[in-house]
Enzyme design. Sequence first.
Site, PDB file in Angstrom:
ATOM      1  N   ASP A  10       0.769  -1.274   0.228  1.00 13.63           N
ATOM      2  CA  ASP A  10       0.039  -0.189  -0.027  1.00 13.63           C
ATOM      3  C   ASP A  10       1.035   1.114   0.017  1.00 13.63           C
ATOM      4  O   ASP A  10       2.022   1.069   0.025  1.00 13.63           O
ATOM      5  CB  ASP A  10      -0.967   0.034   1.347  1.00 13.63           C
ATOM      6  CG  ASP A  10      -1.897   1.268   1.194  1.00 13.63           C
ATOM      7  OD1 ASP A  10      -2.562   1.602   0.298  1.00 13.63           O
ATOM      8  OD2 ASP A  10      -1.999   1.748   2.170  1.00 13.63           O
ATOM      9  N   SER A  11       0.159   2.587  -0.291  1.00 19.06           N
ATOM     10  CA  SER A  11       1.207   3.689   0.038  1.00 19.06           C
ATOM     11  C   SER A  11       1.715   3.908   1.412  1.00 19.06           C
ATOM     12  O   SER A  11       2.551   4.738   1.837  1.00 19.06           O
ATOM     13  CB  SER A  11       0.239   4.932  -0.621  1.00 19.06           C
ATOM     14  OG  SER A  11      -0.883   4.943   0.195  1.00 19.06           O
ATOM     15  N   CYS A  73      -4.310  -1.785  -1.735  1.00 23.37           N
ATOM     16  CA  CYS A  73      -4.563  -0.016  -2.097  1.00 23.37           C
ATOM     17  C   CYS A  73      -5.532  -0.043  -3.311  1.00 23.37           C
ATOM     18  O   CYS A  73      -5.416  -0.692  -4.184  1.00 23.37           O
ATOM     19  CB  CYS A  73      -3.140   0.296  -2.687  1.00 23.37           C
ATOM     20  SG  CYS A  73      -3.184   1.960  -3.129  1.00 23.37           S
ATOM     21  N   GLU A 152      -2.325   8.862   8.405  1.00 22.30           N
ATOM     22  CA  GLU A 152      -0.771   8.641   8.465  1.00 22.30           C
ATOM     23  C   GLU A 152      -0.385   9.639   9.554  1.00 22.30           C
ATOM     24  O   GLU A 152       0.573   9.163  10.033  1.00 22.30           O
ATOM     25  CB  GLU A 152      -0.460   8.986   6.995  1.00 22.30           C
ATOM     26  CG  GLU A 152      -0.722   8.135   5.961  1.00 22.30           C
ATOM     27  CD  GLU A 152       0.139   6.822   6.057  1.00 22.30           C
ATOM     28  OE1 GLU A 152       1.268   6.887   6.534  1.00 22.30           O
ATOM     29  OE2 GLU A 152      -0.401   5.860   5.561  1.00 22.30           O
ATOM     30  N   CYS A 184     -10.892   3.270  -0.144  1.00 14.45           N
ATOM     31  CA  CYS A 184      -9.425   3.244   0.327  1.00 14.45           C
ATOM     32  C   CYS A 184      -9.182   2.348   1.474  1.00 14.45           C
ATOM     33  O   CYS A 184      -9.986   2.564   2.322  1.00 14.45           O
ATOM     34  CB  CYS A 184      -9.225   4.684   0.338  1.00 14.45           C
ATOM     35  SG  CYS A 184      -7.550   4.954   0.991  1.00 14.45           S
ATOM     36  N   HIS A 186      -7.222   2.882   3.738  1.00 10.78           N
ATOM     37  CA  HIS A 186      -6.632   3.741   4.963  1.00 10.78           C
ATOM     38  C   HIS A 186      -8.241   3.809   5.605  1.00 10.78           C
ATOM     39  O   HIS A 186      -8.043   3.996   6.937  1.00 10.78           O
ATOM     40  CB  HIS A 186      -6.063   5.043   4.700  1.00 10.78           C
ATOM     41  CG  HIS A 186      -5.101   4.943   4.374  1.00 10.78           C
ATOM     42  ND1 HIS A 186      -4.266   4.581   3.279  1.00 10.78           N
ATOM     43  CD2 HIS A 186      -3.743   5.623   5.033  1.00 10.78           C
ATOM     44  CE1 HIS A 186      -2.930   4.578   3.076  1.00 10.78           C
ATOM     45  NE2 HIS A 186      -2.654   5.296   4.248  1.00 10.78           N
TER      46      HIS A 186
HETATM   47  N1  DGL Z   1      -4.578   3.183   0.879  1.00  6.01           N
HETATM   48  C1  DGL Z   1      -4.715   3.586  -0.409  1.00  6.01           C
HETATM   49  C2  DGL Z   1      -6.139   3.496  -1.407  1.00  6.01           C
HETATM   50  O1  DGL Z   1      -6.597   2.384  -0.921  1.00  6.01           O
HETATM   51  C3  DGL Z   1      -4.073   4.765  -0.925  1.00  6.01           C
HETATM   52  C4  DGL Z   1      -4.305   5.910  -0.320  1.00  6.01           C
HETATM   53  C5  DGL Z   1      -3.378   6.974  -0.820  1.00  6.01           C
HETATM   54  O2  DGL Z   1      -2.186   7.031  -0.841  1.00  6.01           O
HETATM   55  O3  DGL Z   1      -3.859   7.996  -1.357  1.00  6.01           O
HETATM   56  O4  DGL Z   1      -6.371   4.076  -2.040  1.00  6.01           O
END
Ligand code: DGL
Length: 268
Positions: A10-11, A73, A152, A184, A186
Site C-alpha cells: 500500500d502507499s 490499495c 497517516e 481506500c 486507509h
Molecule cells: N490506501 C490507499 C488506497 O486504498 C492509498 C491512499 C493514498 O495513498 O492516497 O487507495
Amino acid sequence: MRNRPIGVFDSGLGGLTAVREIQRIMPGEDIIYFGDTGRVPYGTRSRETIIRYTKDDIDFLLRHNIKLIVAACGTASSVALPVLYDKYDVKIMGVLEAACKKAVSVTKNNRIGVIGTVGTVKSGKYAELITKLNPKMQVFSAACPLFVPLVENGYSESKAAQLIAKDYLLPLKNEKVDTLILGCTHYPLLTKVISDIMGDEVTLLSPGALAAQEARGYLEKENLLSDKESGTSQFYVSDSVENFAELGGTFLGKPIKSSVHLAEAFEQ
Ligand code: DGL
C-alpha cells in the site's frame, strides 16, 4: 512454494487492514509488507505516477520470493492493476472484486456508496464492477482526499476527522445508501468516525479485509496455504520507521517495532 510469504503493499498504513485479516484467518502465513510511506498519498497523483509507483511496489515484493501479492490499495487496484496484471507471472490480487461482490450481496435497497481517493473515484472502477455484477445497483461515490493524511498522522479519532468526515459523508447519507464500501484501505482506520455519521443501519465494508478472505480462498484452491502453525510478518517502509511502527502497532494490536525496516531500494 506453499511456505513462501504473501506480499502485501500500500502507499502507507492502509494495507494493514489486509494484514490484520491475513494474520487472523491464516496465522501460519509469513507476510512481507511494503508501505510506500515516503511517497504517500497515491490517490491525488496522476495515472502515470500511480502506475509507476505500483510497479515499484510490486518489483520490491518480487525480490522476497513471494507466492501471491495482495495490492491492498484501492488506488493501485483501480488505476494501475488493470494495466499491470498480465505483466507478471505471480498472481496479483486487487481489493475491488471482493468488496464489490460483498456489497452487491448485502445491500437490501440496492443503493451502494463508495468512498475512495480522487484517483479511485475518477477511475469509476468500483461503480463499473458493481453495475456489471448487477445492473440494478445504484452507486453513489465520493472522494475523501483528506482522510489519508489524517490516518497517516494519527488523527483518526480527532475532532478534525469528525468535521471533515461529516462534510464528505452527509451527501451519501442523504442518498440513503445502506452499504458503504470504504474504497481506500486507509479508511477502515476511521471506522468509528464514519459509522457515527452513517449510523448503525449502514453496513461498512473493508476491501483490505475482504481481499484477505479472497486470498485465503485462492491459496486453498491452489493448494498453496502454508503448513506452518505460525507465520511471521516483516514490514518495509520507504520513510520513517518510527511513525509506521507506532501507528501500525496500535492498529494491529501488538508491538511491531522490531519487524519494521527501511526498504533499502527506497532509501533517500
Ligand atoms: N490506501 C490507499 C488506497 O486504498 C492509498 C491512499 C493514498 O495513498 O492516497 O487507495
